[in-house]
Design an enzyme around this catalytic site. Structure first.
Site, PDB file in Angstrom:
ATOM      1  N   ASP A 106     -37.010 -70.500 -24.773  1.00  0.00           N
ATOM      2  CA  ASP A 106     -38.448 -70.712 -24.647  1.00  0.00           C
ATOM      3  C   ASP A 106     -39.161 -70.232 -25.906  1.00  0.00           C
ATOM      4  O   ASP A 106     -38.653 -69.383 -26.644  1.00  0.00           O
ATOM      5  CB  ASP A 106     -38.991 -69.952 -23.434  1.00  0.00           C
ATOM      6  CG  ASP A 106     -38.391 -70.441 -22.135  1.00  0.00           C
ATOM      7  OD1 ASP A 106     -37.879 -71.575 -22.106  1.00  0.00           O
ATOM      8  OD2 ASP A 106     -38.433 -69.671 -21.153  1.00  0.00           O
ATOM      9  N   LYS A 107     -40.365 -70.747 -26.112  1.00  0.00           N
ATOM     10  CA  LYS A 107     -41.133 -70.409 -27.308  1.00  0.00           C
ATOM     11  C   LYS A 107     -41.337 -68.909 -27.443  1.00  0.00           C
ATOM     12  O   LYS A 107     -41.300 -68.351 -28.553  1.00  0.00           O
ATOM     13  CB  LYS A 107     -42.485 -71.133 -27.282  1.00  0.00           C
ATOM     14  CG  LYS A 107     -43.289 -71.015 -28.559  1.00  0.00           C
ATOM     15  CD  LYS A 107     -44.535 -71.884 -28.510  1.00  0.00           C
ATOM     16  CE  LYS A 107     -45.316 -71.806 -29.816  1.00  0.00           C
ATOM     17  NZ  LYS A 107     -46.517 -72.684 -29.799  1.00  0.00           N
TER      18      LYS A 107
END
Length: 233
Positions: A106-107
């Site tokens: 995930d970012k």
């Protein structure tokens, strides 16, 4: 990449330039061969036996690249995106066409991302049937209960899917090491979210038997050795 390949395509892949720029190098006589073949864009070269030189320096042919990156927060695990990607932050000497992250973080997550242009290798790493483990360090809002630990380690039900058993080890207060052999969408966050115990931080430290190279600071990358690649498999 085939054993026999057009010279302009070879130069494009190995030097991370366009086919047009490759043809310009050829026209300027900056490319030469170890053999007496004509140096033309359409010339077919044998990547196993032919040596190609750029300004007199040998081009070290690599069919595929395998790169470890310590992904920082705020960077997207993608090849192309409106936001900064793991490909964007590669050093120039490691950039070339066709690279992509083999799996996602995930970012806001950090840690070990494997970047390659070997599609078959990436598929084998990501396939649940291959049972390639990925290990993470996570911090949670609170400590995990005995019941929750049992659910995670025996294979919990998430939505309408029975997950494979995971390994969970407490490291310190609210901090755990978790190892999975599958990678469902936002799996770890969804697992602990179902316990109303949201993940605060997530950092991947290991793929297969290979630890994230300890010398890599956040945002740094380096090519993996053949011995390290075997540890992933």
């Amino acid at each position: 990449m085939d054993k026999l390949i057009r010279l302009d395509k070879f130069l494009s892949s190995q030097l991370n330039i366009s086919r047009t720029d490759a043809k310009k190098l050829i026209a300027k006589k900056r490319i030469s061969f170890s053999s007496s073949k004509p140096v033309r864009p359409e010339t077919q070269i044998d990547t196993c036996s032919e040596t190609v030189f750029f300004d007199g320096k040998e081009i070290n042919f690599k069919k595929f690249l395998y790169i470890a990156q310590n992904k920082p927060a705020g960077v997207v695990s993608a090849s192309n995106d409106d936001s900064l990607t793991v490909i964007d932050i590669l050093p120039e000497n490691l950039k070339r066409q066709g690279l992509f992250p083999a799996g996602r973080l995930d970012k806001d997550s950090t840690g070990f991302v494997l970047i390659t242009d070997d599609g078959e290798f990436a598929h084998n790493i990501l396939s649940p049937s291959k049972h390639i483990e990925k290990t993470y360090i996570i911090t949670l809002l609170r400590n995990v209960t005995e019941r929750e630990t049992l659910e995670v380690t025996e294979g919990m039900v998430l939505g309408d899917e029975k997950l494979k058993p995971a390994k969970l080890k407490k490291l310190e207060d609210k901090t755990y090491e978790i190892t999975l052999t599958q990678g469902r969408y936002h799996q770890i966050k969804r697992m602990f979210g179902s316990f109303d115990n949201p993940v605060q931080t997530l950092h991947r430290i290991k793929i297969g038997s290979l630890l994230l190279p300890p010398e890599l600071s956040p945002g740094e990358s380096r090519e993996l050795t053949s011995e390290e690649i075997k540890l992933i498999k």
